[in-house]
Write an enzyme that holds these catalytic residues in place. Sequence first.
Site, PDB file in Angstrom:
ATOM      1  N   ARG A  87       0.949  -1.095  -0.079  1.00  0.00           N
ATOM      2  CA  ARG A  87       0.059   0.033   0.026  1.00  0.00           C
ATOM      3  C   ARG A  87       0.725   1.252   0.142  1.00  0.00           C
ATOM      4  O   ARG A  87       1.858   1.361   0.689  1.00  0.00           O
ATOM      5  CB  ARG A  87      -0.924  -0.011   1.309  1.00  0.00           C
ATOM      6  CG  ARG A  87      -2.097  -0.780   1.082  1.00  0.00           C
ATOM      7  CD  ARG A  87      -3.197  -0.392   0.121  1.00  0.00           C
ATOM      8  NE  ARG A  87      -4.365  -1.233  -0.003  1.00  0.00           N
ATOM      9  CZ  ARG A  87      -4.277  -2.369  -0.682  1.00  0.00           C
ATOM     10  NH1 ARG A  87      -3.433  -2.847  -1.367  1.00  0.00           N
ATOM     11  NH2 ARG A  87      -5.549  -2.972  -0.747  1.00  0.00           N
ATOM     12  N   GLU A  99      -2.397   8.044  -3.967  1.00  0.00           N
ATOM     13  CA  GLU A  99      -2.898   7.277  -5.140  1.00  0.00           C
ATOM     14  C   GLU A  99      -4.219   7.939  -5.667  1.00  0.00           C
ATOM     15  O   GLU A  99      -5.109   8.162  -4.722  1.00  0.00           O
ATOM     16  CB  GLU A  99      -3.217   5.878  -4.939  1.00  0.00           C
ATOM     17  CG  GLU A  99      -2.975   4.934  -5.975  1.00  0.00           C
ATOM     18  CD  GLU A  99      -2.732   3.408  -5.547  1.00  0.00           C
ATOM     19  OE1 GLU A  99      -1.926   3.255  -4.815  1.00  0.00           O
ATOM     20  OE2 GLU A  99      -3.662   2.690  -6.289  1.00  0.00           O
ATOM     21  N   HIS A 156      -1.039   0.380  -9.867  1.00  0.00           N
ATOM     22  CA  HIS A 156      -1.480  -0.627  -8.891  1.00  0.00           C
ATOM     23  C   HIS A 156      -2.122  -1.812  -9.583  1.00  0.00           C
ATOM     24  O   HIS A 156      -3.348  -2.086  -9.655  1.00  0.00           O
ATOM     25  CB  HIS A 156      -2.552  -0.027  -8.131  1.00  0.00           C
ATOM     26  CG  HIS A 156      -2.950  -0.517  -6.878  1.00  0.00           C
ATOM     27  ND1 HIS A 156      -3.393   0.104  -5.700  1.00  0.00           N
ATOM     28  CD2 HIS A 156      -2.858  -2.021  -6.413  1.00  0.00           C
ATOM     29  CE1 HIS A 156      -3.628  -0.703  -4.778  1.00  0.00           C
ATOM     30  NE2 HIS A 156      -3.197  -2.021  -5.074  1.00  0.00           N
TER      31      HIS A 156
END
Length: 324
Positions: free
Chosen positions: A242, A271, A289
């Site tokens: 993450r 993000e 991602h």
Amino acid sequence: MNKKVFITRKIPDLGITMLKNKGYEVDVYPKNKIMSQKELVSVLKKKDYDAVLCLLTDKIDAKIYSAAPNTKLYVNYATGFDNLDLAEAKKRGILIANAPADLASEAVAEHALVMMLALAARIVEADDFVRRGKYKGWDPMHFIGTDILGKTLGLVGAGRIGERVAFYAKGLGMKIIYTDVTKNSRIEESVGAEYVSSIEELLPKADLVSLHVPLLDSTKHLMNEKHFKMMKSTAFLVNTSRGPVVDEKALVKALKEKVIAGAGLDVFEFEPKLVSGLAKLNNVILTPHIGSASVEARNQMAEVAVNNIIDFFEGKLPKNIVNK
Ligand code: GLV
């Protein structure tokens, strides 16, 4: 009355078909974009859904729970579940499940491995060089990278994904050290991974550092200025976990000042935004991602996610509840 499910963005057909075959009413957000929280609140207020299948890009908190007092299950189409307020859900008697598909762990581990190899062999920089028409013939001193064989992989987190990375790294002839809150005897026995009790002990020894921890208060900015300085100047960092596990601003500084040699990032602190300066660096590899983005993984994720909903509607406790 038919059970009703809302899905916040299109997932593989396999999952939607499984739900429809059970006779459930399934609505999918029709736009190909991230649904805003406002839009989700409005959809949930209009129709009484029994379950919601959401994504890691959805912020699921008290606002959402209040908009849907009869929705008693949220299933996250992801392994991670830091986008949902678990405690608030528990207070309200709402169940939260994730979708920890084995093949998603596999895909993310492969992605981490690809990043390691690509960093070591400078693949992305070299590809860019050729595309720009700069290649004028073989040069003995050009794009000198580094071998993987004999190097030390430092795994931060040795759960399902970290463990797979360790198996592959062993095949590449790496030495493996790892740190985690609990020991993983499987990787100690099968690939000779050596446990170190802290990240401070791991960082100075590793040539490649790969992060495989969930995002928690205790892992936020786990990689920060102090920790970059503890890494070898020749070492690479790979993050497929993450974004906020890495202090991205500090990373840009470390990369610019060559405190570390490079980084491969599949996830970002803010993000989908990148911190200023990151995209300009040539010693980083950036992917959007996509760690679990294989056909096999995404189909299995859909199956695992949907099975939680089916179990719930059939009166069984879903397998992947994370807020018991
Ligand atoms: C992807 O990041 C996931 O958590 O599944």
